[in-house]
Motif scaffolding. Structure first.
Motif, PDB file in Angstrom:
ATOM      1  N   ASP A 180       0.834  -1.423  -0.121  1.00 10.50           N
ATOM      2  CA  ASP A 180      -0.093  -0.016  -0.078  1.00 10.50           C
ATOM      3  C   ASP A 180       0.744   1.127  -0.072  1.00 10.50           C
ATOM      4  O   ASP A 180       0.434   2.394  -0.680  1.00 10.50           O
ATOM      5  N   LEU A 181       1.915   1.231   0.627  1.00 14.29           N
ATOM      6  CA  LEU A 181       2.927   2.374   0.648  1.00 14.29           C
ATOM      7  C   LEU A 181       3.441   2.433  -0.629  1.00 14.29           C
ATOM      8  O   LEU A 181       3.643   3.830  -1.052  1.00 14.29           O
ATOM      9  N   LEU A 182       3.820   1.535  -1.077  1.00 16.73           N
ATOM     10  CA  LEU A 182       4.561   1.657  -2.515  1.00 16.73           C
ATOM     11  C   LEU A 182       3.554   2.240  -3.690  1.00 16.73           C
ATOM     12  O   LEU A 182       3.880   2.811  -4.427  1.00 16.73           O
ATOM     13  N   LYS A 183       2.288   1.740  -3.249  1.00 14.10           N
ATOM     14  CA  LYS A 183       1.127   2.263  -4.252  1.00 14.10           C
ATOM     15  C   LYS A 183       1.060   3.739  -4.343  1.00 14.10           C
ATOM     16  O   LYS A 183       0.998   4.385  -5.134  1.00 14.10           O
ATOM     17  N   GLN A 184       1.085   4.278  -2.956  1.00 17.49           N
ATOM     18  CA  GLN A 184       1.208   5.487  -2.597  1.00 17.49           C
ATOM     19  C   GLN A 184       2.097   6.252  -3.130  1.00 17.49           C
ATOM     20  O   GLN A 184       1.927   7.668  -3.584  1.00 17.49           O
ATOM     21  N   LEU A 185       3.307   5.713  -3.140  1.00 13.41           N
ATOM     22  CA  LEU A 185       4.361   6.413  -3.544  1.00 13.41           C
ATOM     23  C   LEU A 185       4.400   6.671  -5.162  1.00 13.41           C
ATOM     24  O   LEU A 185       4.669   7.726  -5.620  1.00 13.41           O
ATOM     25  N   ARG A 186       4.115   5.529  -5.721  1.00 14.31           N
ATOM     26  CA  ARG A 186       3.703   5.592  -7.263  1.00 14.31           C
ATOM     27  C   ARG A 186       2.642   6.680  -7.613  1.00 14.31           C
ATOM     28  O   ARG A 186       3.013   7.458  -8.580  1.00 14.31           O
ATOM     29  N   GLU A 187       1.675   6.844  -6.734  1.00 16.88           N
ATOM     30  CA  GLU A 187       0.687   7.754  -7.245  1.00 16.88           C
ATOM     31  C   GLU A 187       1.170   9.154  -6.794  1.00 16.88           C
ATOM     32  O   GLU A 187       0.987  10.179  -7.791  1.00 16.88           O
ATOM     33  N   VAL A 188       1.925   9.344  -5.687  1.00 11.53           N
ATOM     34  CA  VAL A 188       2.276  10.820  -5.473  1.00 11.53           C
ATOM     35  C   VAL A 188       3.429  11.367  -6.420  1.00 11.53           C
ATOM     36  O   VAL A 188       3.510  12.371  -6.760  1.00 11.53           O
ATOM     37  N   THR A 189       4.165  10.265  -6.947  1.00  8.40           N
ATOM     38  CA  THR A 189       5.206  10.713  -7.867  1.00  8.40           C
ATOM     39  C   THR A 189       4.723  10.812  -9.352  1.00  8.40           C
ATOM     40  O   THR A 189       5.708  10.822 -10.449  1.00  8.40           O
ATOM     41  N   ASN A 190       3.378  10.596  -9.636  1.00  8.64           N
ATOM     42  CA  ASN A 190       2.988  10.483 -11.061  1.00  8.64           C
ATOM     43  C   ASN A 190       3.479   9.379 -11.910  1.00  8.64           C
ATOM     44  O   ASN A 190       4.280   9.194 -12.828  1.00  8.64           O
ATOM     45  N   ASP A 191       3.473   8.008 -11.245  1.00 12.22           N
ATOM     46  CA  ASP A 191       4.168   6.846 -11.798  1.00 12.22           C
ATOM     47  C   ASP A 191       5.710   7.165 -11.962  1.00 12.22           C
ATOM     48  O   ASP A 191       6.472   6.479 -12.891  1.00 12.22           O
ATOM     49  N   PHE A 192       6.317   7.567 -10.851  1.00 13.83           N
ATOM     50  CA  PHE A 192       7.874   8.012 -10.893  1.00 13.83           C
ATOM     51  C   PHE A 192       8.361   8.773 -12.082  1.00 13.83           C
ATOM     52  O   PHE A 192       9.320   8.180 -12.518  1.00 13.83           O
ATOM     53  N   THR A 193       7.647   9.608 -12.482  1.00 13.20           N
ATOM     54  CA  THR A 193       7.805  10.436 -13.456  1.00 13.20           C
ATOM     55  C   THR A 193       8.236  11.835 -13.028  1.00 13.20           C
ATOM     56  O   THR A 193       7.421  12.808 -12.360  1.00 13.20           O
ATOM     57  N   PRO A 194       9.542  12.219 -13.052  1.00 14.33           N
ATOM     58  CA  PRO A 194       9.906  13.529 -12.614  1.00 14.33           C
ATOM     59  C   PRO A 194       9.557  14.845 -13.293  1.00 14.33           C
ATOM     60  O   PRO A 194       9.236  14.466 -14.607  1.00 14.33           O
ATOM     61  N   PRO A 195       9.377  15.952 -12.658  1.00 16.95           N
ATOM     62  CA  PRO A 195       8.780  17.133 -13.365  1.00 16.95           C
ATOM     63  C   PRO A 195       9.932  17.488 -14.391  1.00 16.95           C
ATOM     64  O   PRO A 195      10.931  17.125 -14.278  1.00 16.95           O
ATOM     65  N   GLU A 196       9.357  18.055 -15.441  1.00 22.81           N
ATOM     66  CA  GLU A 196      10.069  18.846 -16.342  1.00 22.81           C
ATOM     67  C   GLU A 196      11.181  19.576 -15.902  1.00 22.81           C
ATOM     68  O   GLU A 196      10.871  20.539 -14.969  1.00 22.81           O
ATOM     69  N   GLY A 197      12.464  19.522 -16.347  1.00 18.73           N
ATOM     70  CA  GLY A 197      13.629  20.171 -15.608  1.00 18.73           C
ATOM     71  C   GLY A 197      14.351  19.714 -14.423  1.00 18.73           C
ATOM     72  O   GLY A 197      15.026  20.502 -13.750  1.00 18.73           O
ATOM     73  N   ALA A 198      13.734  18.654 -13.726  1.00 27.45           N
ATOM     74  CA  ALA A 198      14.262  18.109 -12.531  1.00 27.45           C
ATOM     75  C   ALA A 198      15.456  17.778 -12.629  1.00 27.45           C
ATOM     76  O   ALA A 198      16.121  17.536 -13.625  1.00 27.45           O
ATOM     77  N   CYS A 199      16.367  17.952 -11.482  1.00 26.93           N
ATOM     78  CA  CYS A 199      17.843  17.888 -11.402  1.00 26.93           C
ATOM     79  C   CYS A 199      18.086  16.428 -11.416  1.00 26.93           C
ATOM     80  O   CYS A 199      17.295  15.720 -11.266  1.00 26.93           O
ATOM     81  N   GLY A 200      19.409  16.188 -11.398  1.00 29.55           N
ATOM     82  CA  GLY A 200      19.846  14.972 -11.440  1.00 29.55           C
ATOM     83  C   GLY A 200      19.573  13.883 -10.143  1.00 29.55           C
ATOM     84  O   GLY A 200      19.121  12.821 -10.429  1.00 29.55           O
ATOM     85  N   THR A 201      19.519  14.514  -8.957  1.00 30.40           N
ATOM     86  CA  THR A 201      19.293  13.843  -7.846  1.00 30.40           C
ATOM     87  C   THR A 201      17.729  13.433  -7.896  1.00 30.40           C
ATOM     88  O   THR A 201      17.386  12.568  -7.421  1.00 30.40           O
ATOM     89  N   TYR A 202      16.987  14.644  -8.180  1.00 19.38           N
ATOM     90  CA  TYR A 202      15.393  14.393  -8.311  1.00 19.38           C
ATOM     91  C   TYR A 202      14.963  13.326  -9.113  1.00 19.38           C
ATOM     92  O   TYR A 202      14.523  12.439  -8.723  1.00 19.38           O
TER      93      TYR A 202
END
Length: 236
Positions: A180-202
Protein backbone atom coordinates in the motif's frame (compact mmCIF):
# COMPACT_ATOMS: atom_id res chain seq x y z
CA UNK A 1 0.30 -21.71 -30.72
CA UNK A 2 -0.90 -23.55 -27.61
CA UNK A 3 -2.67 -21.28 -25.13
CA UNK A 4 -0.91 -21.89 -21.81
CA UNK A 5 -2.60 -19.11 -19.83
CA UNK A 6 -6.28 -18.14 -19.92
CA UNK A 7 -8.51 -15.43 -18.49
CA UNK A 8 -9.12 -17.60 -15.42
CA UNK A 9 -5.44 -18.31 -14.71
CA UNK A 10 -4.48 -17.07 -11.24
CA UNK A 11 -2.01 -14.19 -11.48
CA UNK A 12 0.36 -15.50 -8.79
CA UNK A 13 0.35 -18.96 -10.38
CA UNK A 14 1.26 -17.46 -13.76
CA UNK A 15 4.35 -15.76 -12.32
CA UNK A 16 5.29 -18.92 -10.40
CA UNK A 17 5.13 -20.98 -13.59
CA UNK A 18 6.64 -18.28 -15.80
CA UNK A 19 8.77 -15.76 -13.85
CA UNK A 20 9.29 -13.47 -16.83
CA UNK A 21 5.56 -12.72 -16.76
CA UNK A 22 6.36 -10.37 -13.87
CA UNK A 23 8.06 -7.99 -16.32
CA UNK A 24 4.96 -7.94 -18.52
CA UNK A 25 2.62 -7.44 -15.57
CA UNK A 26 4.73 -4.51 -14.39
CA UNK A 27 4.21 -2.77 -17.75
CA UNK A 28 0.45 -3.26 -17.37
CA UNK A 29 0.62 -2.22 -13.66
CA UNK A 30 -0.95 -5.55 -12.68
CA UNK A 31 -0.21 -6.43 -9.03
CA UNK A 32 1.14 -10.00 -8.92
CA UNK A 33 2.28 -10.06 -5.29
CA UNK A 34 -0.34 -8.86 -2.79
CA UNK A 35 -3.02 -9.07 -5.49
CA UNK A 36 -1.76 -12.32 -6.97
CA UNK A 37 -4.50 -14.59 -5.68
CA UNK A 38 -7.15 -13.72 -8.27
CA UNK A 39 -7.95 -14.52 -11.92
CA UNK A 40 -6.05 -12.56 -14.54
CA UNK A 41 -9.29 -11.34 -16.09
CA UNK A 42 -10.15 -9.43 -12.89
CA UNK A 43 -6.96 -7.37 -13.17
CA UNK A 44 -7.49 -6.89 -16.91
CA UNK A 45 -10.94 -5.44 -16.29
CA UNK A 46 -9.67 -3.33 -13.39
CA UNK A 47 -7.00 -1.72 -15.59
CA UNK A 48 -9.30 -1.35 -18.62
CA UNK A 49 -7.07 -3.53 -20.80
CA UNK A 50 -7.89 -5.74 -23.77
CA UNK A 51 -8.08 -9.37 -22.64
CA UNK A 52 -7.20 -10.60 -26.14
CA UNK A 53 -4.10 -8.41 -26.34
CA UNK A 54 -2.86 -9.24 -22.84
CA UNK A 55 -3.34 -12.98 -23.27
CA UNK A 56 -1.81 -13.03 -26.75
CA UNK A 57 1.24 -11.12 -25.52
CA UNK A 58 1.59 -13.30 -22.43
CA UNK A 59 1.32 -16.60 -24.28
CA UNK A 60 3.63 -15.46 -27.08
CA UNK A 61 6.23 -14.38 -24.53
CA UNK A 62 5.94 -17.75 -22.81
CA UNK A 63 6.60 -19.66 -26.00
CA UNK A 64 9.48 -17.40 -27.03
CA UNK A 65 11.28 -17.63 -23.71
CA UNK A 66 13.51 -20.43 -22.53
CA UNK A 67 12.32 -20.73 -18.95
CA UNK A 68 15.40 -22.65 -17.88
CA UNK A 69 17.41 -19.48 -18.41
CA UNK A 70 15.18 -17.40 -16.15
CA UNK A 71 16.44 -18.81 -12.87
CA UNK A 72 18.75 -21.48 -11.54
CA UNK A 73 16.06 -22.34 -8.98
CA UNK A 74 12.94 -24.30 -9.82
CA UNK A 75 10.57 -22.57 -7.43
CA UNK A 76 7.96 -25.32 -7.19
CA UNK A 77 10.46 -28.05 -6.24
CA UNK A 78 13.20 -26.14 -4.40
CA UNK A 79 13.73 -26.86 -0.72
CA UNK A 80 12.67 -24.27 1.85
CA UNK A 81 16.33 -23.71 2.60
CA UNK A 82 17.03 -22.87 -1.06
CA UNK A 83 14.06 -20.51 -1.25
CA UNK A 84 14.92 -18.74 1.99
CA UNK A 85 18.61 -18.42 1.07
CA UNK A 86 17.59 -16.86 -2.24
CA UNK A 87 15.19 -14.42 -0.57
CA UNK A 88 17.78 -13.36 2.00
CA UNK A 89 20.77 -13.17 -0.34
CA UNK A 90 18.93 -11.36 -3.13
CA UNK A 91 15.99 -9.40 -1.75
CA UNK A 92 16.94 -8.83 1.89
CA UNK A 93 20.47 -7.91 0.91
CA UNK A 94 19.16 -5.44 -1.67
CA UNK A 95 16.89 -3.75 0.88
CA UNK A 96 19.56 -3.66 3.59
CA UNK A 97 21.87 -1.84 1.17
CA UNK A 98 19.39 0.31 -0.74
CA UNK A 99 17.18 1.70 2.03
CA UNK A 100 19.94 3.51 3.97
CA UNK A 101 21.68 4.60 0.76
CA UNK A 102 18.54 6.09 -0.78
CA UNK A 103 17.35 7.83 2.39
CA UNK A 104 19.70 10.87 2.29
CA UNK A 105 18.80 11.54 -1.36
CA UNK A 106 15.09 11.58 -0.51
CA UNK A 107 15.84 14.06 2.28
CA UNK A 108 18.07 16.20 0.04
CA UNK A 109 15.41 16.53 -2.66
CA UNK A 110 12.85 17.59 -0.03
CA UNK A 111 15.24 20.14 1.46
CA UNK A 112 16.15 21.68 -1.90
CA UNK A 113 12.81 21.54 -3.73
CA UNK A 114 10.18 21.02 -1.02
CA UNK A 115 9.34 24.72 -0.71
CA UNK A 116 8.01 24.82 -4.26
CA UNK A 117 6.79 21.21 -4.49
CA UNK A 118 4.96 20.19 -1.30
CA UNK A 119 4.32 16.64 -2.57
CA UNK A 120 7.99 15.92 -1.82
CA UNK A 121 7.16 16.06 1.91
CA UNK A 122 4.65 13.25 1.38
CA UNK A 123 7.24 11.22 -0.53
CA UNK A 124 9.67 11.71 2.35
CA UNK A 125 7.06 10.59 4.89
CA UNK A 126 6.00 7.54 2.89
CA UNK A 127 9.55 6.43 2.16
CA UNK A 128 10.65 6.69 5.77
CA UNK A 129 7.57 4.81 6.97
CA UNK A 130 8.35 2.07 4.43
CA UNK A 131 12.03 2.03 5.40
CA UNK A 132 11.30 1.62 9.12
CA UNK A 133 8.71 -1.10 8.56
CA UNK A 134 10.88 -3.08 6.15
CA UNK A 135 13.96 -2.95 8.36
CA UNK A 136 11.98 -4.38 11.27
CA UNK A 137 10.23 -6.88 9.00
CA UNK A 138 13.51 -8.27 7.63
CA UNK A 139 14.98 -8.74 11.10
CA UNK A 140 11.89 -10.56 12.31
CA UNK A 141 11.81 -12.83 9.26
CA UNK A 142 15.46 -13.80 9.60
CA UNK A 143 15.51 -14.30 13.37
CA UNK A 144 12.05 -15.79 14.02
CA UNK A 145 9.86 -16.61 11.04
CA UNK A 146 12.24 -18.26 8.59
CA UNK A 147 13.80 -20.46 11.32
CA UNK A 148 10.28 -21.71 12.12
CA UNK A 149 9.69 -22.65 8.48
CA UNK A 150 13.04 -24.46 8.31
CA UNK A 151 12.18 -26.33 11.51
CA UNK A 152 8.92 -27.44 9.92
CA UNK A 153 10.78 -28.70 6.85
CA UNK A 154 13.16 -30.68 9.05
CA UNK A 155 10.54 -32.12 11.38
CA UNK A 156 6.90 -31.11 10.77
CA UNK A 157 4.66 -31.46 13.80
CA UNK A 158 0.91 -31.00 14.23
CA UNK A 159 1.36 -28.50 17.03
CA UNK A 160 3.10 -26.08 14.67
CA UNK A 161 0.08 -25.58 12.39
CA UNK A 162 -1.55 -22.75 14.34
CA UNK A 163 1.79 -21.08 15.05
CA UNK A 164 2.74 -21.16 11.37
CA UNK A 165 -0.64 -19.84 10.26
CA UNK A 166 -0.38 -16.93 12.69
CA UNK A 167 3.10 -16.12 11.40
CA UNK A 168 2.00 -16.22 7.76
CA UNK A 169 -1.07 -14.08 8.45
CA UNK A 170 1.09 -11.48 10.17
CA UNK A 171 3.72 -11.45 7.44
CA UNK A 172 1.13 -11.20 4.68
CA UNK A 173 -0.51 -8.28 6.49
CA UNK A 174 2.87 -6.56 6.69
CA UNK A 175 3.44 -7.26 2.99
CA UNK A 176 0.05 -5.77 2.20
CA UNK A 177 0.86 -2.59 4.13
CA UNK A 178 4.24 -2.27 2.41
CA UNK A 179 2.47 -2.74 -0.92
CA UNK A 180 0.00 0.00 0.00
CA UNK A 181 2.85 2.39 0.80
CA UNK A 182 4.48 1.59 -2.56
CA UNK A 183 1.20 2.26 -4.37
CA UNK A 184 0.93 5.61 -2.61
CA UNK A 185 4.50 6.44 -3.63
CA UNK A 186 3.65 5.62 -7.25
CA UNK A 187 0.57 7.86 -7.10
CA UNK A 188 2.36 10.80 -5.46
CA UNK A 189 5.24 10.61 -7.95
CA UNK A 190 2.91 10.37 -10.98
CA UNK A 191 4.19 6.86 -11.82
CA UNK A 192 7.73 7.88 -10.84
CA UNK A 193 7.81 10.57 -13.53
CA UNK A 194 9.98 13.51 -12.43
CA UNK A 195 8.78 17.00 -13.39
CA UNK A 196 10.22 18.70 -16.43
CA UNK A 197 13.61 20.20 -15.69
CA UNK A 198 14.17 18.07 -12.57
CA UNK A 199 17.78 17.93 -11.39
CA UNK A 200 19.87 14.78 -11.48
CA UNK A 201 19.29 13.93 -7.82
CA UNK A 202 15.54 14.39 -8.25
CA UNK A 203 15.52 12.01 -11.24
CA UNK A 204 17.74 9.56 -9.37
CA UNK A 205 15.33 9.38 -6.42
CA UNK A 206 12.38 8.61 -8.67
CA UNK A 207 14.34 6.00 -10.61
CA UNK A 208 15.50 4.22 -7.47
CA UNK A 209 12.06 4.32 -5.89
CA UNK A 210 10.72 2.55 -8.97
CA UNK A 211 13.51 -0.03 -8.76
CA UNK A 212 12.63 -0.53 -5.09
CA UNK A 213 9.01 -1.18 -6.03
CA UNK A 214 10.04 -3.70 -8.68
CA UNK A 215 12.25 -5.67 -6.33
CA UNK A 216 9.63 -5.62 -3.59
CA UNK A 217 6.99 -7.05 -5.94
CA UNK A 218 9.27 -9.99 -6.81
CA UNK A 219 10.21 -10.41 -3.14
CA UNK A 220 6.62 -10.48 -1.85
CA UNK A 221 5.55 -12.81 -4.63
CA UNK A 222 8.17 -15.40 -3.66
CA UNK A 223 6.98 -15.38 -0.06
CA UNK A 224 3.19 -14.99 -0.43
CA UNK A 225 2.66 -17.23 -3.45
CA UNK A 226 5.42 -19.84 -3.16
CA UNK A 227 7.12 -20.13 0.24
CA UNK A 228 4.12 -19.68 2.54
CA UNK A 229 1.67 -22.00 0.71
CA UNK A 230 4.30 -24.74 0.50
CA UNK A 231 5.13 -24.39 4.21
CA UNK A 232 1.44 -24.64 5.08
CA UNK A 233 1.08 -27.73 2.89
CA UNK A 234 3.77 -29.50 4.91
CA UNK A 235 1.40 -29.56 7.89
CA UNK A 236 -1.74 -30.68 6.04
Amino acid sequence: MKKIFTEQSIIGDIVTTFPKASDLFKTYKIDFCCGGNRPLIDAIHEKGLSADNVLATLNTLYHETNQLNESTIQWETASFNELIDFIINKHHRYLNEELPQLSPYVTKVLRVHGGDQPHLAEIHTLFNALKTELEQHLIKEETEDFPLILAIEANPQDGQREQLQNVMNELEAEHQHAGDLLKQLREVTNDFTPPEGACGTYRLVYQRLEQLESDMFDHIHLENNILFPRAAAELN
